[in-house]
Design an enzyme around this catalytic site. Structure first.
Site, PDB file in Angstrom:
ATOM      1  N   CYS A  91      21.485  29.628  51.801  1.00 27.12           N
ATOM      2  CA  CYS A  91      21.388  29.472  50.352  1.00 27.12           C
ATOM      3  C   CYS A  91      20.017  29.962  49.911  1.00 27.12           C
ATOM      4  O   CYS A  91      18.989  29.411  50.325  1.00 27.12           O
ATOM      5  CB  CYS A  91      21.579  28.015  49.958  1.00 27.12           C
ATOM      6  SG  CYS A  91      21.338  27.705  48.197  1.00 27.12           S
ATOM      7  N   CYS A 232      23.254  30.740  42.239  1.00 27.65           N
ATOM      8  CA  CYS A 232      23.559  30.936  43.661  1.00 27.65           C
ATOM      9  C   CYS A 232      22.703  32.095  44.148  1.00 27.65           C
ATOM     10  O   CYS A 232      22.859  33.229  43.681  1.00 27.65           O
ATOM     11  CB  CYS A 232      25.043  31.231  43.857  1.00 27.65           C
ATOM     12  SG  CYS A 232      25.488  31.617  45.570  1.00 27.65           S
TER      13      CYS A 232
END
Length: 293
Positions: A91, A232
């Site tokens: 991430c 994201c």
């Protein structure tokens, strides 16, 4: 065992952060899927898109398998779980917050992070650094295209590129009104192409080029195991790559606007660099009352 927790975010992609340098406060037996889901629940828990455990790599059981020969250079491991308790590979927003926590908790000196430090993830080792302006950067590795596919949302089909950033993405350029799309329901996708699920990005190009950048795009994303998120990092990288490819190139700088703010992605032939902020919002203790619930 300590019940100390932090809450933080990178462009509003938010996480519950568990400081556990020596791997004794939140062992695997404690941080199971049910506990992760409770922590991330936004009404009865703390709320977050996932959980990040800040731990040294030597205390993570699967770190040797995912890092291989790179284990020795990765002192720290981002033990990342999605909001549903599933393990996550990588991430970009989370790893910037991860480094920010290492610095603010006194586990690393910020001046030592200028040129980057290596952090282990289940997507492999990543180099992440701190800029003098408070912005963090992370070398995300190359964007790897592995085909094309489509997603179906509310009866509408969106075609896109399948891109790996250590985790799978379907980056779909569209002229649809992004604000009118309902991402509460998971998009349908080709399970044969994405056997482990996929993050679906819906992208509009705002400008083919803008000052200091080769493109400027806007993005909404539905993340597997989470739902729609405000940002994201890996998705921004996949979207930037797809936008450049659509413009006839595979390298350049892309400004990416997400609901939670703005990121910058530099896409090169060998790697991708993501830049953006990271913030710790609060620190506190889980109460015995909640833990017993």
């Amino acid at each position: 065992m300590s019940n100390r927790v932090l809450i933080g975010h990178g462009t509003e992609n938010d996480f519950v952060v568990l400081p556990d340098p020596d791997g004794v406060l939140w062992p695997e037996s404690r941080l199971d899927a049910a506990m992760v889901a409770r922590l991330c629940e936004r009404r009865a828990g703390l709320g977050g898109d996932g959980v990040l455990r800040v731990v040294r790599s030597v205390h993570v059981p699967d770190a040797p398998a995912v890092l291989g020969d790179d284990l020795a250079r990765c002192e720290w491991f981002m033990d990342h779980r999605n909001a549903d308790g599933s393990l996550a590979e990588m991430c970009g927003n989370g790893i910037r917050l991860f480094l920010h926590v290492l610095v603010t908790e006194g586990l690393l000196d910020r001046s030592a992070c200028t040129d980057g430090v290596w952090v282990g993830t289940r997507g492999g080792p990543r180099r992440v650094g701190a800029g003098a302006d408070g912005v963090y950067w992370v070398d995300m590795g190359p964007a790897r295209e592995f085909g094309s596919g489509s997603a179906e949302l509310a009866g509408r089909r969106f075609d896109g590129l399948a891109v790996s950033m250590g985790n799978p993405h379907l980056a779909c350029l569209t002229d649809a009104d992004l604000d009118a799309l309902d991402l509460a329901t998971p998009p349908r996708f080709d399970a044969a192409l994405f056997p482990e699920g996929v993050n679906v990005e819906l992208i509009t190009v705002l400008r083919a080029a803008s000052e200091g950048a080769d493109a400027h795009i806007r993005l909404r994303v539905h993340e597997r195991g989470v739902g729609e998120t405000r940002s994201c990092g890996t998705g921004a990288c996949a979207a930037a790559y797809a936008a450049l490819v659509a413009g006839g190139t595979s390298a350049g700088t892309v400004v990416v606007d997400v609901p939670g703010g703005r990121l910058t992605v530099d896409v090169g032939p060998d790697t991708t660099v993501l830049r953006g902020p990271a913030v710790v919002v609060a620190a506190g203790e889980l109460t015995p009352e909640w833990l017993a619930g």
